[in-house]
Design an enzyme around this catalytic site. Structure first.
Site, PDB file in Angstrom:
ATOM      1  N   GLY A 192       0.810  -1.215   0.000  1.00  0.00           N
ATOM      2  CA  GLY A 192       0.000   0.000   0.000  1.00  0.00           C
ATOM      3  C   GLY A 192       0.840   1.260   0.000  1.00  0.00           C
ATOM      4  CB  CYS A 193       0.281   4.502   1.696  1.00  0.00           C
ATOM      5  SG  CYS A 193      -1.409   4.798   1.131  1.00  0.00           S
ATOM      6  CB  ALA A 194       4.281   1.340   3.706  1.00  0.00           C
TER       7      ALA A 194
END
Length: 339
Positions: free
Chosen positions: A134-136
């Site tokens: 995801g965003c990481a």
């Protein structure tokens, strides 16, 4: 590892937030007043989308949406990698390692295999496709490039992230999480060229944090219609509880405090998360201005966002910088850079 080239690219369909809000309201049965409220609260003024607004009504299945993902992601990913290689002055045949990250579409053969052939990479290039961070993933991908180049300092490695969040649209989901997501997330791609002995900001250290019993805070619920967003209302409170201490501990291990770091490169997760990071670390209100500008202009691009902020950041020569991204797990990825 030296970050020798960064390139972010966006699809050509650009819309003001009000246009997107109006189009989404016509696709769903949600409360229009509530939708406008949540879209306005994101602070996003416009976004670039994978499709024209009138194209989303045709995404009547996960298969159709994923087919569009493969087609558009390949084009954007190729543009991003070519741009980053040019900035780094590295030719495609010199690339030894290719790491591809996305959480908004699936493909087998994976997109890195298809990109390698489009780009003219060598047949012995080492490939790693990653799904689900995801965003990481932008920050995690940089950290894994750093790990690789510590072992092979004469090599060149490329990270490419492509996220087409708009293609995960869920027209039958009227939850608050989906209303927020439909106003927050945008589309784009970014690539980074890392070199062991090249030019550019240097990655000094990295740290990953995976928090137990937090799977419910963020992620996908996979259904017959594709990816349904999970965003828990307690997410910001949890970030407030844990992140600042983890960042301070990370910096202390290298003889630093937040006050000694002039440059902060943060994933623009949303207004509440950005405010929480600023306040919990007692940063100058202007410390995350590049992060705020990325959010306002393009929305949250998932893994791509922190790389866009990195590209737009002008660090202080000879001084440290911290790069931060948060993602499903729940997890945090921290990098210490030296400009």
């Amino acid at each position: 590892m030296h970050i020798s080239g960064v390139e972010t690219v966006f699809p050509g369909h650009r819309y003001e937030q009000a246009e997107i809000t109006e189009a989404f309201s016509r696709l769903t049965d949600c409360d229009e007043e509530l939708l406008r409220h949540f879209h306005a609260a994101t602070g996003v003024v416009g976004r670039n989308l994978a499709l024209p607004l009138d194209g989303y009504s045709k995404l009547d299945s996960f298969g159709r949406a994923n087919a569009m993902f493969i087609e558009i992601a390949l084009d954007l990913g190729e543009q991003a990698v070519r741009g980053a290689l040019e900035k780094a002055d590295v030719s495609p045949e010199k690339v030894d390692h290719l790491l591809f990250c996305s959480t908004t579409g699936l493909a087998t053969p994976s997109l890195d295999a298809r990109l390698a052939q489009r780009l003219g990479l060598r047949g012995d290039v080492k490939r790693v496709p990653v799904f689900g961070l995801g965003c990481a993933a932008g920050a995690s991908g940089l950290a894994r490039l750093h790990d690789y180049l510590r072992g092979w300092p004469d090599h060149a490695a490329v990270l490419v992230c492509v996220e087409l969040c708009s293609l995960t649209i869920q027209r039958d989901d009227t939850s608050i999480a989906n209303l927020v997501a439909s106003g927050l997330f945008g589309d784009g791609a970014a690539a980074v060229v890392g070199t062991g002995r090249g030019r550019g900001p240097e990655v000094v250290a990295t740290r990953s944090r995976l928090y137990p019993d937090t799977e419910h805070l963020m992620g996908w619920e996979v259904s017959d219609h594709g990816f349904r967003i999970v965003l828990d209302a307690d997410l910001t409170d949890f970030v407030n509880q844990v992140l600042a201490d983890d960042i301070r501990t990370f910096l202390a291990d290298y003889g630093l405090t937040p006050e000694e770091v002039p440059t902060w490169i943060c994933h623009p997760g949303g207004p509440k998360v950005i405010d929480t990071i600023t306040q919990s670390l007692d940063l100058d209100p202007k410390a995350l201005e590049v992060t705020w500008r990325s959010l306002r202009t393009y929305g949250n691009l998932s893994s791509v966002s922190v790389l866009h902020v990195l590209q737009e950041t002008r660090g202080h020569p000879g001084m440290p910088a911290v790069l931060i991204a948060l993602g499903p797990g729940f997890s945090a990825e921290l990098l210490l850079l030296h400009w």
